[in-house]
Design an enzyme around this catalytic site. Sequence first.
Site, PDB file in Angstrom:
ATOM      1  N   ASN A 239       0.838  -1.107   0.054  1.00 35.05           N
ATOM      2  CA  ASN A 239       0.158  -0.067  -0.078  1.00 35.05           C
ATOM      3  C   ASN A 239       0.828   1.212  -0.050  1.00 35.05           C
ATOM      4  OD1 ASN A 239      -2.481   1.453   0.161  1.00 35.05           O
ATOM      5  ND2 ASN A 239      -3.188  -0.231   0.981  1.00 35.05           N
ATOM      6  N   ARG A 240       0.372   2.467   0.594  1.00 36.39           N
ATOM      7  CA  ARG A 240       0.947   3.628   0.361  1.00 36.39           C
ATOM      8  C   ARG A 240       1.745   4.100   1.554  1.00 36.39           C
ATOM      9  NH1 ARG A 240      -3.470   3.269  -2.851  1.00 36.39           N
ATOM     10  NH2 ARG A 240      -3.194   3.807  -4.714  1.00 36.39           N
TER      11      ARG A 240
ATOM     12  N   HIS B 115      -1.831  -9.598  -3.656  1.00 31.92           N
ATOM     13  CA  HIS B 115      -2.830  -8.629  -4.461  1.00 31.92           C
ATOM     14  C   HIS B 115      -3.351  -9.360  -5.597  1.00 31.92           C
ATOM     15  CE1 HIS B 115      -3.231  -4.852  -6.797  1.00 31.92           C
ATOM     16  NE2 HIS B 115      -2.992  -4.210  -5.588  1.00 31.92           N
TER      17      HIS B 115
ATOM     18  N   ASP C  11     -11.586   1.948  -3.348  1.00 34.02           N
ATOM     19  CA  ASP C  11     -10.285   1.625  -3.052  1.00 34.02           C
ATOM     20  C   ASP C  11      -9.766   2.264  -1.689  1.00 34.02           C
ATOM     21  OD1 ASP C  11      -7.595   0.874  -3.424  1.00 34.02           O
ATOM     22  OD2 ASP C  11      -6.946   2.389  -5.118  1.00 34.02           O
TER      23      ASP C  11
ATOM     24  N   GLU D  76      -6.854  -7.126  -0.334  1.00 37.01           N
ATOM     25  CA  GLU D  76      -5.552  -7.378   0.476  1.00 37.01           C
ATOM     26  C   GLU D  76      -5.784  -7.505   1.880  1.00 37.01           C
ATOM     27  OE1 GLU D  76      -2.855  -4.188  -1.127  1.00 37.01           O
ATOM     28  OE2 GLU D  76      -4.495  -3.510  -2.542  1.00 37.01           O
TER      29      GLU D  76
END
Length: 386
Positions: free
Chosen positions: A92-93, A191, A268, A345
């Site tokens: 992820n981020r 993923h 998302d 995820e």
Amino acid sequence: MIFPLLALSALSLGALAQNSSGSSVFTKYTISAPGINASFIPYGARLTNLLVPDKNGKPQDVILGYDSGATYLNDTETDHTYFGAVVGRYANRIKNGTFTVQGVTSHIPENEHGGEDTLHGGNVGYDQRNWTVVSSNTSSITFSLLDQGYEGFPGTVITYATYTVSSGPTWTSRLVSIPLDEPTPIMLANHVYWNLDAFSNPSDLTILNDTLHMPYSARYVQIDNIEVPNGTIGIVNGSSLDFTSPKQIGRDILNAIDDCGFNCTGYDNAFILDRPRYSSPEATDISVLTMYSSVTGIQLDVYTNQQSLQLYACDNLNGTIPVKMSQQHGNSTSYVPKFGCLVIETQQWIDGINNPQWGQDQYQIYTPTTQPAVNFAQYDFSIVKP
């Protein structure tokens, strides 16, 4: 101990890249058990095919991917979907590609939104690495990856990805990461793009009519315009993100405007898993997500020790990627449309390393003296009851 080759960038791998055993990193390895058949390639330790029976007993491939293993390299160089791969060292981020662990600040490549954040580990994440097959039999396979400070992450980490199929039918994923020398953040995820219809209804290739239920996801991580957490926690009640009771995925999706980033319609989002009061926060005996298809009758139940689920409803796909040959059901080629799949995820809280107020450090920061990082996920398949 067998270690994988040092991974190169995707552009330099080449279609004939070899792993340390001499076989191509795009060679498919297939495992099976009664009612289930799964295939993997070492490139990204990724799942490429997963077949389970539908309500008529016919095997259906319920995940997205490509027929040729080498096509995943082309995908990395173009669409970069991360189809079926392990993403890491940090899924992820990460805001600004920066984090601090025990007083040491690290900066890793920002590979998304014009350099505003890091996605799935940086420019060359685990999805682009050459994993080594260290063990396999008819129903299980284990890959390993030695990460020697890839992308600027601190220290060396060795990871084992073990995939097992069993009667049920069930697919089990266990990702175990061991830091060898320095404290470091670790958060891996599979993923996988799901379509339980297996694209078997040519008149509707989306997952919008599938039913989704996440009974323990009353909260979610709020994000800014580029999908990076803004530090606050939201409540799904009364919003398009509420799946605490079963509902069709498409019922509210067109009302989910800007929930997945600025000018984005769809899902998302990272949903927090608040298990029942007397359960462990990492309990694996409770289904945290149920999804089923009225077309094939296939039902998926997800069990995990993780405390968050990132869901992506393929909002950005645009009908340019063909479905696999096993999923073609008409006279003309079918392509994956917008909302044609759902990524699930299992992971910890997105960017928890930059939000200490959430108390996520014990689940995201590991050292040579802590327990290893373990991401356990179990996927049970059945036929939905009429």
